[in-house]
Motif scaffolding. Structure first.
Motif, PDB file in Angstrom:
ATOM      1  N   THR A  34       2.741   7.716   4.347  1.00  0.00           N
ATOM      2  CA  THR A  34       3.840   8.666   4.241  1.00  0.00           C
ATOM      3  C   THR A  34       3.379  10.029   4.753  1.00  0.00           C
ATOM      4  O   THR A  34       2.234  10.418   4.526  1.00  0.00           O
ATOM      5  N   GLN A  59       0.528   9.123  -0.304  1.00  0.00           N
ATOM      6  CA  GLN A  59       1.312   7.927  -0.611  1.00  0.00           C
ATOM      7  C   GLN A  59       1.281   6.986   0.588  1.00  0.00           C
ATOM      8  O   GLN A  59       1.664   7.377   1.690  1.00  0.00           O
ATOM      9  N   TRP A  60       0.788   5.770   0.354  1.00  0.00           N
ATOM     10  CA  TRP A  60       0.703   4.759   1.398  1.00  0.00           C
ATOM     11  C   TRP A  60       1.362   3.479   0.925  1.00  0.00           C
ATOM     12  O   TRP A  60       1.407   3.180  -0.266  1.00  0.00           O
ATOM     13  N   GLU A 124       2.004  -0.621  -3.002  1.00  0.00           N
ATOM     14  CA  GLU A 124       2.208   0.819  -2.846  1.00  0.00           C
ATOM     15  C   GLU A 124       1.073   1.566  -3.529  1.00  0.00           C
ATOM     16  O   GLU A 124       0.656   1.197  -4.628  1.00  0.00           O
TER      17      GLU A 124
END
Length: 138
Positions: A34, A59-60, A124
């Motif tokens: 992200t 955030q990936w 996530e």
């Protein structure tokens, strides 16, 4: 300001943890990162903090094959990451697998969870750094 590391250092520490966990996902996989947010102030009301400095949030999503057992991967994270990490229960009932871990030194929090239905199958990752000294902008 207390003796805090530079923001670039806490960002690098957090990115290293995200990569470490993403590397644990077996191939085939596709990592989607992200876009980075503006650093959050450590004394922000939403962060429930009262310290000076800024913290990094990364955030990936790691997209996996349809036969990958995301739930087993997520729930196995405490034993996989091992020493130096402590599980921190969120305290809320969830309808999906989630593990939240905190590393004391250098401090990083990572939440590993099953992607919600309706999206491609994925793990996530959400990682939050300790506070760092804001760096001058040009």
């Amino acid at each position: 300001m207390p003796d805090l590391p530079p923001y670039s250092q806490v960002r690098a520490e957090t990115l290293e943890v995200l990569q470490q966990v993403a590397d644990l996902v077996p191939d085939p996989k596709e990592i989607s990162k992200t876009a980075e947010f503006k650093p959050y102030p450590c004394d922000d009301d939403l962060a429930l903090g009262n310290q000076p400095g800024e913290f990094y949030t990364g955030q990936w999503k790691v997209f996996v094959s349809e036969d990958f057992d995301v739930e087993a991967f997520v729930l196995g994270m405490p034993s996989v990451l091992g020493e130096g990490w402590t599980e921190a229960a969120l305290g809320l009932p969830l309808s999906f697998a989630q593990t939240r871990l905190v590393r004391e030194s250098p401090q990083v929090t990572i939440t590993v969870e099953e992607s919600l239905p309706g999206d491609r199958k994925a793990v996530e990752l959400l990682a939050i750094s300790r506070c760092g000294v804001p760096e001058p902008t040009n």
